[in-house]
Design a protein around this motif. Structure first.
Motif, PDB file in Angstrom:
ATOM      1  N   ARG A  21      -0.626   7.635   0.322  1.00 51.26           N
ATOM      2  CA  ARG A  21      -1.925   7.256  -0.257  1.00 51.26           C
ATOM      3  C   ARG A  21      -1.936   7.491  -1.763  1.00 51.26           C
ATOM      4  O   ARG A  21      -1.341   8.414  -2.272  1.00 51.26           O
ATOM      5  CB  ARG A  21      -3.053   8.045   0.385  1.00 51.26           C
ATOM      6  CG  ARG A  21      -3.312   7.645   1.798  1.00 51.26           C
ATOM      7  CD  ARG A  21      -4.739   7.972   2.205  1.00 51.26           C
ATOM      8  NE  ARG A  21      -4.923   7.745   3.622  1.00 51.26           N
ATOM      9  CZ  ARG A  21      -5.260   6.582   4.153  1.00 51.26           C
ATOM     10  NH1 ARG A  21      -5.448   5.558   3.380  1.00 51.26           N
ATOM     11  NH2 ARG A  21      -5.410   6.446   5.443  1.00 51.26           N
ATOM     12  N   SER A  22      -2.665   6.630  -2.451  1.00 52.56           N
ATOM     13  CA  SER A  22      -2.852   6.767  -3.886  1.00 52.56           C
ATOM     14  C   SER A  22      -4.334   7.016  -4.154  1.00 52.56           C
ATOM     15  O   SER A  22      -5.160   6.955  -3.238  1.00 52.56           O
ATOM     16  CB  SER A  22      -2.387   5.516  -4.619  1.00 52.56           C
ATOM     17  OG  SER A  22      -3.227   4.431  -4.289  1.00 52.56           O
ATOM     18  N   TYR A  27      -3.560  -0.174  -3.120  1.00 51.01           N
ATOM     19  CA  TYR A  27      -2.165  -0.081  -2.696  1.00 51.01           C
ATOM     20  C   TYR A  27      -1.789   1.383  -2.535  1.00 51.01           C
ATOM     21  O   TYR A  27      -2.364   2.259  -3.179  1.00 51.01           O
ATOM     22  CB  TYR A  27      -1.231  -0.721  -3.742  1.00 51.01           C
ATOM     23  CG  TYR A  27      -1.481  -2.185  -3.923  1.00 51.01           C
ATOM     24  CD1 TYR A  27      -0.980  -3.104  -3.020  1.00 51.01           C
ATOM     25  CD2 TYR A  27      -2.250  -2.649  -4.984  1.00 51.01           C
ATOM     26  CE1 TYR A  27      -1.236  -4.458  -3.174  1.00 51.01           C
ATOM     27  CE2 TYR A  27      -2.503  -3.999  -5.148  1.00 51.01           C
ATOM     28  CZ  TYR A  27      -1.994  -4.895  -4.229  1.00 51.01           C
ATOM     29  OH  TYR A  27      -2.251  -6.226  -4.380  1.00 51.01           O
ATOM     30  N   PRO A  28      -0.784   1.669  -1.707  1.00 51.80           N
ATOM     31  CA  PRO A  28      -0.291   3.044  -1.641  1.00 51.80           C
ATOM     32  C   PRO A  28       0.468   3.380  -2.934  1.00 51.80           C
ATOM     33  O   PRO A  28       0.820   2.480  -3.703  1.00 51.80           O
ATOM     34  CB  PRO A  28       0.652   3.027  -0.440  1.00 51.80           C
ATOM     35  CG  PRO A  28       1.104   1.615  -0.338  1.00 51.80           C
ATOM     36  CD  PRO A  28      -0.057   0.779  -0.820  1.00 51.80           C
ATOM     37  N   ILE A  55       4.892   2.173  -6.152  1.00 53.62           N
ATOM     38  CA  ILE A  55       3.971   1.126  -6.603  1.00 53.62           C
ATOM     39  C   ILE A  55       3.116   1.641  -7.752  1.00 53.62           C
ATOM     40  O   ILE A  55       2.516   2.710  -7.653  1.00 53.62           O
ATOM     41  CB  ILE A  55       3.067   0.649  -5.455  1.00 53.62           C
ATOM     42  CG1 ILE A  55       3.909  -0.019  -4.371  1.00 53.62           C
ATOM     43  CG2 ILE A  55       2.007  -0.314  -5.970  1.00 53.62           C
ATOM     44  CD1 ILE A  55       3.133  -0.494  -3.171  1.00 53.62           C
ATOM     45  N   PHE A  56       3.087   0.853  -8.829  1.00 56.41           N
ATOM     46  CA  PHE A  56       2.233   1.127  -9.982  1.00 56.41           C
ATOM     47  C   PHE A  56       1.292  -0.057 -10.140  1.00 56.41           C
ATOM     48  O   PHE A  56       1.750  -1.189 -10.329  1.00 56.41           O
ATOM     49  CB  PHE A  56       3.057   1.289 -11.267  1.00 56.41           C
ATOM     50  CG  PHE A  56       4.044   2.409 -11.217  1.00 56.41           C
ATOM     51  CD1 PHE A  56       3.650   3.715 -11.480  1.00 56.41           C
ATOM     52  CD2 PHE A  56       5.377   2.168 -10.913  1.00 56.41           C
ATOM     53  CE1 PHE A  56       4.559   4.753 -11.440  1.00 56.41           C
ATOM     54  CE2 PHE A  56       6.298   3.196 -10.868  1.00 56.41           C
ATOM     55  CZ  PHE A  56       5.891   4.495 -11.132  1.00 56.41           C
ATOM     56  N   GLU A  57      -0.010   0.202 -10.066  1.00 60.95           N
ATOM     57  CA  GLU A  57      -0.977  -0.870 -10.297  1.00 60.95           C
ATOM     58  C   GLU A  57      -1.069  -1.128 -11.794  1.00 60.95           C
ATOM     59  O   GLU A  57      -1.117  -0.190 -12.586  1.00 60.95           O
ATOM     60  CB  GLU A  57      -2.330  -0.494  -9.718  1.00 60.95           C
ATOM     61  CG  GLU A  57      -2.272  -0.418  -8.198  1.00 60.95           C
ATOM     62  CD  GLU A  57      -3.612  -0.182  -7.564  1.00 60.95           C
ATOM     63  OE1 GLU A  57      -4.567  -0.905  -7.924  1.00 60.95           O
ATOM     64  OE2 GLU A  57      -3.700   0.713  -6.718  1.00 60.95           O
ATOM     65  N   PHE A 126       0.516  -2.487   9.023  1.00 60.39           N
ATOM     66  CA  PHE A 126       1.109  -1.778  10.153  1.00 60.39           C
ATOM     67  C   PHE A 126       1.739  -0.449   9.751  1.00 60.39           C
ATOM     68  O   PHE A 126       2.534   0.112  10.488  1.00 60.39           O
ATOM     69  CB  PHE A 126       2.162  -2.655  10.836  1.00 60.39           C
ATOM     70  CG  PHE A 126       1.580  -3.933  11.376  1.00 60.39           C
ATOM     71  CD1 PHE A 126       0.720  -3.913  12.455  1.00 60.39           C
ATOM     72  CD2 PHE A 126       1.874  -5.132  10.782  1.00 60.39           C
ATOM     73  CE1 PHE A 126       0.170  -5.092  12.938  1.00 60.39           C
ATOM     74  CE2 PHE A 126       1.335  -6.319  11.258  1.00 60.39           C
ATOM     75  CZ  PHE A 126       0.486  -6.287  12.334  1.00 60.39           C
ATOM     76  N   SER A 127       1.399   0.055   8.589  1.00 59.64           N
ATOM     77  CA  SER A 127       2.010   1.269   8.062  1.00 59.64           C
ATOM     78  C   SER A 127       1.241   2.519   8.475  1.00 59.64           C
ATOM     79  O   SER A 127       0.024   2.494   8.642  1.00 59.64           O
ATOM     80  CB  SER A 127       2.060   1.189   6.533  1.00 59.64           C
ATOM     81  OG  SER A 127       2.798   2.243   6.014  1.00 59.64           O
ATOM     82  N   PHE A 128       1.952   3.619   8.636  1.00 57.07           N
ATOM     83  CA  PHE A 128       1.355   4.924   8.893  1.00 57.07           C
ATOM     84  C   PHE A 128       1.120   5.585   7.534  1.00 57.07           C
ATOM     85  O   PHE A 128       2.058   5.747   6.767  1.00 57.07           O
ATOM     86  CB  PHE A 128       2.314   5.771   9.752  1.00 57.07           C
ATOM     87  CG  PHE A 128       1.813   7.154   9.994  1.00 57.07           C
ATOM     88  CD1 PHE A 128       0.755   7.397  10.851  1.00 57.07           C
ATOM     89  CD2 PHE A 128       2.407   8.231   9.359  1.00 57.07           C
ATOM     90  CE1 PHE A 128       0.303   8.696  11.063  1.00 57.07           C
ATOM     91  CE2 PHE A 128       1.958   9.513   9.561  1.00 57.07           C
ATOM     92  CZ  PHE A 128       0.900   9.748  10.429  1.00 57.07           C
ATOM     93  N   TYR A 129      -0.140   5.936   7.246  1.00 53.82           N
ATOM     94  CA  TYR A 129      -0.483   6.481   5.928  1.00 53.82           C
ATOM     95  C   TYR A 129      -0.485   8.006   5.947  1.00 53.82           C
ATOM     96  O   TYR A 129      -1.003   8.622   6.858  1.00 53.82           O
ATOM     97  CB  TYR A 129      -1.854   5.972   5.473  1.00 53.82           C
ATOM     98  CG  TYR A 129      -1.793   4.598   4.876  1.00 53.82           C
ATOM     99  CD1 TYR A 129      -1.711   4.428   3.499  1.00 53.82           C
ATOM    100  CD2 TYR A 129      -1.778   3.475   5.676  1.00 53.82           C
ATOM    101  CE1 TYR A 129      -1.636   3.162   2.941  1.00 53.82           C
ATOM    102  CE2 TYR A 129      -1.700   2.209   5.122  1.00 53.82           C
ATOM    103  CZ  TYR A 129      -1.633   2.068   3.766  1.00 53.82           C
ATOM    104  OH  TYR A 129      -1.549   0.825   3.214  1.00 53.82           O
ATOM    105  N   ILE A 130       0.092   8.588   4.885  1.00 52.20           N
ATOM    106  CA  ILE A 130       0.126  10.036   4.682  1.00 52.20           C
ATOM    107  C   ILE A 130      -0.626  10.353   3.402  1.00 52.20           C
ATOM    108  O   ILE A 130      -0.439   9.687   2.388  1.00 52.20           O
ATOM    109  CB  ILE A 130       1.576  10.540   4.575  1.00 52.20           C
ATOM    110  CG1 ILE A 130       2.315  10.291   5.906  1.00 52.20           C
ATOM    111  CG2 ILE A 130       1.610  12.019   4.215  1.00 52.20           C
ATOM    112  CD1 ILE A 130       3.765  10.681   5.880  1.00 52.20           C
ATOM    113  N   ASN A 131      -1.481  11.359   3.433  1.00 50.39           N
ATOM    114  CA  ASN A 131      -2.239  11.765   2.232  1.00 50.39           C
ATOM    115  C   ASN A 131      -1.356  12.446   1.229  1.00 50.39           C
ATOM    116  O   ASN A 131      -0.461  13.119   1.445  1.00 50.39           O
ATOM    117  CB  ASN A 131      -3.400  12.677   2.588  1.00 50.39           C
ATOM    118  CG  ASN A 131      -4.520  11.888   3.220  1.00 50.39           C
ATOM    119  OD1 ASN A 131      -4.703  10.719   2.915  1.00 50.39           O
ATOM    120  ND2 ASN A 131      -5.248  12.514   4.093  1.00 50.39           N
TER     121      ASN A 131
END
Length: 131
Positions: A21-22, A27-28, A55-57, A126-131
């Motif tokens: 997470r970002s 985006y992550p 990833i950089f926005e 479909f991704s598993f998100y981690i904080n």
């Protein structure tokens, strides 16, 4: 795909397995993924990859994303692939169209290094998100 001064068409499916997470909800901050590429008319056409993308926005674009993957065709070609992606625009707030450039460097003398340029769609659905 450019291999030994020959050009080939390929299809690739990338699945972000774990996303980090970002602060932004767009985006992550990065993700770990697996990919399968099939390069048409190549002697050993199937490549499995595992890697990490950061990833950089960026204002004016959706994102820029450097990454690194390891790849194998389970025969004579295993190696490492630095890559760079640019997210261009979103479709229905679910998919982002991007362009990616990747250089594949083989670890073996029997393997072949090659380059890829392609257009794709990113989705962390479909991704598993981690904080």
């Amino acid at each position: 795909v450019a291999v030994s001064q020959q050009n080939y068409f390929s299809l690739t499916k990338e699945i972000p397995i774990i996303s980090f997470r970002s602060k932004s909800l767009n985006y992550p901050s990065g993700f770990i993924s697996i990919e399968y590429s099939y390069i048409f008319n190549l002697e050993d056409p199937g490549y499995l990859r595992a890697g990490y993308k950061k990833i950089f926005e960026v204002p004016g674009l959706e994102f820029v994303s450097p990454g690194i993957t390891l790849y194998s065709n389970f025969d004579t070609n295993q190696g490492i692939s630095p890559e760079f992606s640019v997210g261009l625009f979103r479709i229905f707030d679910t998919f982002t169209t991007y362009i990616r450039c990747r250089s594949n460097f083989t670890f073996h003398t029997n393997g072949t290094s090659f380059q890829e340029i392609y257009i794709g769609f990113y989705s962390g659905l479909f991704s598993f998100y981690i904080n």
